[in-house]
Structure formats: structure tokens, C-alpha cells
Motif scaffolding. Structure first.
Motif, mmCIF file in Angstrom:
data_model
loop_
_atom_site.group_PDB
_atom_site.id
_atom_site.type_symbol
_atom_site.label_atom_id
_atom_site.label_comp_id
_atom_site.label_asym_id
_atom_site.label_seq_id
_atom_site.Cartn_x
_atom_site.Cartn_y
_atom_site.Cartn_z
ATOM 1 N N ALA A 235 51.839 -40.013 -34.866
ATOM 2 C CA ALA A 235 51.160 -40.647 -33.743
ATOM 3 C C ALA A 235 50.312 -39.639 -32.997
ATOM 4 C CB ALA A 235 52.181 -41.283 -32.790
ATOM 5 N N ALA A 236 49.304 -40.155 -32.316
ATOM 6 C CA ALA A 236 48.458 -39.341 -31.442
ATOM 7 C C ALA A 236 48.205 -40.113 -30.165
ATOM 8 C CB ALA A 236 47.133 -39.002 -32.121
ATOM 9 N N VAL A 237 48.135 -39.385 -29.063
ATOM 10 C CA VAL A 237 47.839 -39.958 -27.750
ATOM 11 C C VAL A 237 46.515 -39.382 -27.276
ATOM 12 C CG1 VAL A 237 48.541 -39.930 -25.327
ATOM 13 C CG2 VAL A 237 50.221 -40.445 -27.104
ATOM 14 N N ILE A 238 45.644 -40.266 -26.810
ATOM 15 C CA ILE A 238 44.301 -39.880 -26.366
ATOM 16 C C ILE A 238 44.155 -40.222 -24.888
ATOM 17 C CG2 ILE A 238 41.843 -40.435 -26.606
ATOM 18 C CD1 ILE A 238 42.486 -41.015 -29.607
ATOM 19 N N VAL A 239 43.663 -39.267 -24.120
ATOM 20 C CA VAL A 239 43.377 -39.487 -22.700
ATOM 21 C C VAL A 239 41.989 -38.928 -22.418
ATOM 22 C CG1 VAL A 239 44.047 -38.977 -20.320
ATOM 23 C CG2 VAL A 239 45.814 -39.369 -22.058
ATOM 24 N N ASN A 240 41.144 -39.757 -21.808
ATOM 25 C CA ASN A 240 39.771 -39.365 -21.488
ATOM 26 C C ASN A 240 39.060 -38.768 -22.690
ATOM 27 O OD1 ASN A 240 40.069 -40.260 -18.842
ATOM 28 N ND2 ASN A 240 40.762 -38.268 -18.112
#
Length: 398
Positions: A54-59
Motif C-alpha cells: 500500500a501507499a498513502v499520498i498527501v498533497n
């Protein structure tokens, strides 16, 4: 001993050293979250999920990425963000980018009759005077349907499909083809109804191939994968490092069962093989208007058109109310219109690549195990936990 019990013990051992970083990322480490780790590993053990990443993306930046569990039955290879596996219908945004590149080069039009570009004719026998366009194909409103008894045969277990894409499509659409039937089409004019069509997406990919004069797998390698340094991405088993390719599994009745790898004849609809790290790079390029770290794969205007909601009150399909969401071009909403991107489901896998509509937060989740029945709740719980984690990392987040 039940497979899930053995996996529960093994999964816990995989946590400490199983993070990985995109090659181009600036920071060598991502923040840890023990509560998230505990939730993920418990849900995996309960549902019999062998491995996931999994990967989490912010801005529009990757702020967290990790793998859990294993990529093989023997549990000798940890599943990492660099593990390769097919991700089902997430292939369609790749086909969509190639299609939009052909549009920006003047080789294709979204609103021209597709028969302009084909060596055989595609005509809905229920509506023979109505034209089908690429925009219809890319929004699943073409009226083309998948007859399961035919489409099931496009899966080739044990290797890549030996049947050429164009040959299969001609046999499906030409009136003298062995797979032709009036039931290959809805009794509705294009645009009137939305019906998800794998074969329609494969047809769009074939039109792109003819526009560029080369197979989609070669074109996308030259113009998407290589420029973005997506070194673990390809369409066919013959194009990727099989030593780093995950085994696929089916979880049912308390058992996690490995299945053979497979290829798909209509590969533009679901044949892409990639890693979480590579997929994050591609997703960020789309969220950033077709560009990632100085590399542009699509003009900003065409990237915006691909992601623009195509349905309005004036042209919405009859069976797709506004409460169900909207559609871009091989780009769609999920969660009742609150998230956009694409998902994928196929034997042995489930995946999502989604952001909020403002493109402020996003999550990529890829697992090498397909679930059924109540076990499906585990995937949803993991995705929801990742989404909450993403929101907590957003400036001013929860």
C-alpha cells in the motif's frame, strides 16, 4: 492446522524490515504506525490474505508506503512495494493515457465513429444507425456487453495469451465471427445505458494500437513506463521479472490456495503488471495534470479531459443516477462519488488506486489474494484504515 492460522504467525514476522521506498523519493524512511500495522495484519490473518502492499499520498506526494505478508506460498519472499503483480482493471487508466496521447497528436477523435479506425465494422444490430465512439467505450456507455461464456475464455492460465487481440475482437464483432451474437450488444443506443465492458475497453486499446501502428505494450513502455522509470511494470509475463512476481491466491473456506499466473487476450482492459511503487508514480503523474517530477506523459488539457466528469443531467445514462457517482475516461468515481481513480478485481487479486476529488489525499492498495463472502470485509477495513491514516497526515487533518 488452518492456513490462516499459519499465516497469522508468519505475517507478524514480516513487519519489521518490509518497508520500501520509491527510487525517486527524497526521504529514505516513512513514518510508522503500530496501530495501522496491527489492524492490517489482523485483517489479513482473519481473511487469509497472503500479501499486500500500500501507499498513502498527501498533497500529491507519497508520504508512506509498505508491504505486508508474503509473495509466495513458501513464505520466503516478503511482499514489498516493489513486488510485481497484475492489478486488474487499473490497467484501464494506462490505456486511457495512451488513448489521450493519440487524441493530442490528432491520430484519434473521442467523438468519431470507431469504424473510422477499424479493419472490421462494429455495429449494434439493435441500433444499426447509431455510431459508437471512443468516448462511449471509455465511459462504458457503448452498448457493448461481455458474454461471460466467451470472455471467460480470454483468460489463459500458465502464461501469456497466445491469441492476438485484434483476431479475438474481429471474431466477437464481425457478423461471421465465431463469437458473434446479437447478445454482444445491449438493445439501447450508445450513451443511453452504462454497462461495464471489459471487451469494450479491449477494443479501445486495439484502436490505440492501430492509431500508433504498434502494440499497446510497446507504445506504453516507450512513452509511459520508461520516462517515469517504472522499471517493474509491463503487460505480459514475458516482459517482467518473474522472480519478483507475486504468486496469486484465492482465499475460501479458511484456506489460502495458490493459482497459476495467467494472461488475458483483451489485455488493455486488465493485463497490466506493476508494483505499488511504480503505480504510485503513475498515479501522481495523473493527479498532477500529466506530469511527475519534470517528466510529462500527457498534456495538461488532455489529462484534465480524461479526469473530467463526463455525465451531466442532460446526458446521464438512464441506469446510472447521480447518487452512484460519475465517470471520466477510463477513470471513475467510487464510494458514491467521493473518490476517483480506478479499482481492479480478478482471480487472485484486488486493488484500488483512489484519491479524493480535490486530489489532496489518496491510497493505493494491492493484494495478491481474492476474497469472497464475509472475508471481503477485511479488504474494506484495510482500505478504510489507510484512508484515515492519509487524512491524519494531511496538514490540519484529523
Amino acid at each position: 492446522m488452518r492456513v490462516t492460522t499459519m499465516f497469522a504467525a508468519a505475517a507478524g514476522l514480516a513487519l519489521s524490515g518490509n518497508s520500501a521506498v520509491v527510487a525517486q523519493a527524497q526521504s529514505p524512511k516513512f513514518p510508522t504506525n503500530s496501530a495501522l500495522d496491527s489492524l492490517v495484519t489482523k485483517q489479513m490473518a482473519d481473511a487469509g490474505i497472503m500479501g499486500l502492499g500500500a501507499a498513502v499520498i498527501v498533497n500529491r506526494q507519497v508520504v508512506w508506503m509498505k508491504g505486508y505478508g508474503f509473495a509466495d506460498w513458501q513464505r520466503t519472499r516478503p511482499f514489498t512495494p516493489n513486488t510485481i503483480m497484475n492489478v486488474g482493471s487499473i490497467a484501464r487508466p494506462f490505456t486511457g493515457v495512451a488513448m489521450m496521447r493519440a487524441v493530442q497528436e490528432g491520430k484519434l477523435s473521442l467523438d468519431e465513429d470507431i469504424n473510422t479506425y477499424l479493419p472490421f465494422r462494429v455495429v449494434n444490430p439493435h441500433r444499426p444507425n447509431e455510431r459508437i465512439t471512443l468516448r462511449h467505450l471509455a465511459t462504458h456507455t457503448s452498448g457493448i456487453t461481455d458474454r461471460w461464456e466467451v470472455y471467460a475464455g480470454t483468460y489463459h492460465y500458465g502464461g501469456d495469451s497466445p491469441e492476438p487481440l485484434g483476431r479475438f475482437l474481429e471474431q466477437y464483432f464481425a457478423p461471421d465471427g465465431k463469437h458473434y451474437s446479437r447478445d454482444n450488444f445491449l438493445d439501447a443506443k450508445p450513451g443511453a445505458l452504462r454497462e461495464y465492458s471489459n471487451i469494450g475497453a479491449g477494443l479501445a486499446g486495439y484502436i490505440v494500437e492501430r492509431a500508433f501502428g504498434e502494440p499497446l505494450n510497446l507504445y506504453t513502455r516507450k512513452h509511459i513506463f520508461t520516462p517515469l522509470r517504472m522499471t517493474r511494470t509491463g503487460w505480459f509475463l514475458s516482459e517482467v521479472d518473474l522472480a519478483n512476481h507475486s504468486t496469486l491466491f484465492v482465499s475460501q473456506n479458511g484456506m489460502t490456495i495458490p493459482i497459476p499466473l495467467y494472461g488475458i487476450t483483451t489485455y488493455p482492459d486488465g493485463g497490466i503488471r506493476t508494483s505499488v511503487a511504480d503505480l504510485a508514480t503513475f498515479f501522481l503523474a495523473l493527479l498532477n495534470g500529466g506530469e511527475y517530477q519534470g517528466t510529462r506523459i500527457l498534456d495538461a488539457g488532455k489529462a484534465a479531459e480524461m479526469q473530467r466528469f463526463q455525465f451531466s443531467d442532460a446526458n446521464r445514462p438512464e441506469n446510472y443516477p447521480a447518487a452512484d457517482g460519475n465517470s471520466g475516461l477510463f477513470w471513475r468515481t467510487k464510494y458514491n462519488g467521493t473518490r476517483v481513480g480506478h479499482g481492479g478485481n480478478d482471480p487472485g487479486l484486488q486493488a484500488d488506486m483512489l484519491s479524493d476529488t480535490a486530489k489532496e489525499v489518496g491510497v493505493i492498495l494491492v493484494q495478491n489474494t481474492s476474497l469472497s463472502g464475509p472475508d471481503q470485509r477485511a479488504y474494506v477495513a484495510i482500505f478504510d484504515a489507510l484512508w484515515k491514516y492519509a487524512e491524519s497526515l494531511r496538514p490540519g487533518g484529523k
